[in-house]
Write a protein that holds these residues in place. Structure first.
Motif, short mmCIF file in Angstrom:
data_model
loop_
_atom_site.label_atom_id
_atom_site.label_comp_id
_atom_site.label_asym_id
_atom_site.label_seq_id
_atom_site.Cartn_x
_atom_site.Cartn_y
_atom_site.Cartn_z
N ILE A 52 0.85 -1.20 0.00
CA ILE A 52 0.00 0.00 0.00
C ILE A 52 0.88 1.24 0.00
O ILE A 52 0.65 2.19 -0.76
CB ILE A 52 -0.96 -0.02 1.21
CG1 ILE A 52 -2.03 -1.10 1.00
CG2 ILE A 52 -1.58 1.35 1.45
CD1 ILE A 52 -2.82 -1.44 2.25
N HIS A 56 1.30 3.92 -3.31
CA HIS A 56 0.98 5.34 -3.11
C HIS A 56 2.18 6.22 -3.43
O HIS A 56 2.05 7.24 -4.11
CB HIS A 56 0.49 5.62 -1.69
CG HIS A 56 -0.01 7.02 -1.55
ND1 HIS A 56 0.78 8.04 -1.10
CD2 HIS A 56 -1.21 7.56 -1.88
CE1 HIS A 56 0.08 9.17 -1.15
NE2 HIS A 56 -1.11 8.90 -1.61
N THR A 62 -4.33 4.81 -3.88
CA THR A 62 -4.62 4.00 -2.70
C THR A 62 -5.19 2.69 -3.20
O THR A 62 -6.05 2.68 -4.09
CB THR A 62 -5.64 4.71 -1.79
OG1 THR A 62 -5.12 6.00 -1.44
CG2 THR A 62 -5.90 3.91 -0.54
N GLU A 64 -6.42 -1.56 -2.31
CA GLU A 64 -6.78 -2.66 -1.42
C GLU A 64 -6.01 -3.87 -1.94
O GLU A 64 -6.06 -4.18 -3.13
CB GLU A 64 -8.28 -2.91 -1.49
CG GLU A 64 -8.75 -4.08 -0.68
CD GLU A 64 -10.25 -4.27 -0.88
OE1 GLU A 64 -10.63 -5.16 -1.68
OE2 GLU A 64 -11.02 -3.52 -0.25
N CYS A 90 -4.42 -6.30 -6.76
CA CYS A 90 -4.86 -5.13 -6.01
C CYS A 90 -5.98 -4.42 -6.75
O CYS A 90 -6.10 -4.53 -7.97
CB CYS A 90 -3.70 -4.15 -5.81
SG CYS A 90 -2.38 -4.78 -4.77
#
Length: 150
Positions: A52, A56, A62, A64, A90
């Motif tokens: 994560i 970023h 962002t 998951e 992701c």
């Protein structure tokens, strides 16, 4: 040559609208090689937490983190460098690709989505990434140790 422990890294497989997100992480654009966003694991943080953070930093997105999809190893026999990349599926939950986004580390200079047909015209590693990315129901794939490619 001194034996070194392998470096562990996490990578994101992000597919949106049948397009795969790739980054060029060669400062100064010294290579045309593309790969999945991600990077080295910091001790004391989980693999998803590391991923994560890396996505970023590199792309301004962002995500998951979902299931593991690919394990890839590469090494440089001359220096003894050895890296193990763990690729996770992701999903973007925030942000958008912004051409003005700047990786704080100054490593990634371009983030871009590629359609499957576009991938034949670029250099990317690992070779199995497109097949794995566009086959989400496939079991975890292992790429055996290969020599590093600049």
């Amino acid at each position: 040559m001194k034996t070194r422990s392998p470096r562990l890294a996490t990578r994101a497989i992000i597919v949106e609208d049948r397009r795969l997100l790739l980054v060029n992480a060669y400062p100064g654009r010294r290579s045309d090689l593309w790969g999945a966003p991600g990077g080295g694991v910091e001790p004391g943080r989980s693999l998803p937490e590391n991923l994560i953070r890396e996505v970023h930093e590199e792309c301004g997105l962002t995500v998951e983190v979902g299931p593991l999809a690919l394990v890839n190893e590469f090494h440089d026999p001359k220096s003894g460098y050895h890296q193990v990349d763990l690729f996770f599926r992701c999903r973007v939950t925030g942000g958008r690709l912004d051409p003005d986004w700047a990786d704080p580390a100054g490593i990634v200079h371009t983030c871009r989505f590629f359609a499957p047909a576009d991938l034949a015209a670029i250099r990317l590693k690992p070779d199995s990434l497109p097949r794995v990315a566009f086959t989400p129901e496939a079991p975890v794939h292992y790429d055996p140790l290969e020599e590093i490619v600049p």
